[in-house]
Motif scaffolding. Structure first.
Motif, short mmCIF file in Angstrom:
data_model
loop_
_atom_site.label_atom_id
_atom_site.label_comp_id
_atom_site.label_asym_id
_atom_site.label_seq_id
_atom_site.Cartn_x
_atom_site.Cartn_y
_atom_site.Cartn_z
N ALA A 90 39.28 18.24 -35.08
CA ALA A 90 38.02 18.55 -35.12
C ALA A 90 37.31 17.53 -36.14
O ALA A 90 37.79 17.38 -37.14
CB ALA A 90 37.82 19.94 -35.83
N VAL A 91 36.18 16.81 -35.68
CA VAL A 91 35.87 15.61 -36.34
C VAL A 91 34.25 15.77 -36.17
O VAL A 91 33.66 16.23 -35.59
CB VAL A 91 36.35 14.50 -35.85
CG1 VAL A 91 37.92 14.30 -35.88
CG2 VAL A 91 35.99 13.99 -34.30
N THR A 92 33.67 14.87 -37.41
CA THR A 92 32.44 14.44 -37.09
C THR A 92 32.42 13.00 -36.94
O THR A 92 33.18 12.25 -37.58
CB THR A 92 31.68 14.70 -38.56
OG1 THR A 92 32.25 13.93 -39.42
CG2 THR A 92 31.61 16.26 -38.91
N GLN A 102 34.82 11.83 -40.44
CA GLN A 102 35.46 12.90 -41.31
C GLN A 102 36.34 13.66 -40.40
O GLN A 102 35.83 14.17 -39.13
CB GLN A 102 34.46 13.76 -41.96
CG GLN A 102 35.28 14.85 -43.05
CD GLN A 102 34.30 15.57 -43.68
OE1 GLN A 102 33.01 15.55 -43.51
NE2 GLN A 102 34.84 16.35 -44.52
N VAL A 103 37.54 14.14 -41.01
CA VAL A 103 38.30 14.93 -39.96
C VAL A 103 38.43 16.50 -40.70
O VAL A 103 38.58 16.32 -41.98
CB VAL A 103 39.88 14.40 -39.85
CG1 VAL A 103 40.60 15.59 -38.98
CG2 VAL A 103 39.86 12.91 -39.46
N LEU A 104 37.81 17.19 -40.04
CA LEU A 104 37.46 18.64 -40.59
C LEU A 104 38.67 19.59 -40.37
O LEU A 104 39.02 20.30 -41.17
CB LEU A 104 36.51 19.28 -39.98
CG LEU A 104 35.27 18.51 -40.25
CD1 LEU A 104 34.05 19.30 -39.50
CD2 LEU A 104 34.68 18.56 -41.58
N ARG A 105 39.75 19.27 -39.26
CA ARG A 105 40.94 19.91 -39.06
C ARG A 105 41.71 18.92 -38.38
O ARG A 105 41.19 18.49 -37.30
CB ARG A 105 40.67 21.39 -38.14
CG ARG A 105 41.94 22.21 -37.76
CD ARG A 105 41.33 23.20 -36.90
NE ARG A 105 41.06 22.47 -35.49
CZ ARG A 105 40.33 23.00 -34.36
NH1 ARG A 105 39.53 24.12 -34.79
NH2 ARG A 105 40.30 22.34 -33.48
N SER A 157 40.52 8.97 -39.99
CA SER A 157 39.06 8.68 -40.01
C SER A 157 38.89 7.30 -39.86
O SER A 157 39.64 6.49 -40.16
CB SER A 157 38.28 9.17 -41.21
OG SER A 157 38.91 8.62 -42.35
N HIS A 162 40.22 14.02 -29.81
CA HIS A 162 39.25 14.58 -30.84
C HIS A 162 38.34 15.57 -30.16
O HIS A 162 37.83 15.54 -29.06
CB HIS A 162 38.37 13.29 -31.41
CG HIS A 162 39.18 12.46 -32.12
ND1 HIS A 162 39.03 11.22 -31.61
CD2 HIS A 162 39.96 12.43 -33.33
CE1 HIS A 162 39.99 10.37 -32.63
NE2 HIS A 162 40.40 11.02 -33.47
#
Length: 194
Positions: A187-189, A170-173, A143, A152
């Protein structure tokens, strides 16, 4: 003195008449079932159809052999590709066996101290991530880095005053792999632009 009739040379045949073959010369006749070659209009001799037919048969034979060789080569190549793919699958599966063994070991100690179980599962995860990295698929879960559409996948956009615009918050996956050799993107925000 006159020559006796049997020792005398025969009179020559008239011009244009067909002469019978002499006994000392062998002339091949047409084969059974074959037609005699047509005389060539320019020279009056037979055209070399037999030579053309032989050349055609030889070319057709070479063509059929080339087709058979090509088909055999294709089959050999398919078998070789199958062998290489099976070998790679076996090598990859064998690389994951230690991680599976450690997961089974962790499950057999499920009644033990929960902190030890969590630590064991974390070690197994690290082991599996290491296997993927050795296979050429490193893990990406950073992140604070600039958003890269090649690495991403945006699943959310957030307002974050502490983050620079268009950076990963944030990294969700996590993602695995690089550029063309990517198993999946992370997978990121991402922080909104202002």
């Amino acid at each position: 003195m006159p020559i006796p009739p049997r020792d005398r040379e025969p009179d020559p045949p008239p011009q244009g008449a067909v002469q019978p073959p002499r006994g000392d010369l062998t002339q091949p006749g047409p084969r059974t079932g074959e037609a005699e070659p047509e005389p060539d209009a320019a020279t009056g001799t037979a055209a070399p159809d037999d030579a053309h037919a032989a050349t055609l048969r030889e070319a057709e034979d070479r063509w059929r052999r080339a087709l058979a060789d090509l088909d055999n080569q294709r089959k050999r190549h398919a078998r070789e590709l199958e062998r290489v793919a099976a070998s790679e699958r076996a090598r990859t599966a064998a690389a994951f066996l230690p991680a599976i063994d450690n997961l089974e070991l962790a499950l057999s100690h499920a009644t033990a101290d929960p902190d030890a179980i969590v630590e064991g599962v974390r070690a197994v995860r690290d082991q599996a991530v290491n296997v993927l990295e050795r296979l050429g698929y490193p893990r990406h879960a950073e992140s604070g880095v600039p958003f890269d559409p090649a690495r991403h996948e945006v699943v959310g956009v957030v307002q974050d005053p502490d983050a620079d615009p268009n950076t990963v918050v944030q990294v969700l996956r996590p993602g695995y792999g690089e550029a063309e050799r990517q198993l999946r993107p992370a997978a990121v925000t991402v922080a909104k632009r202002e």
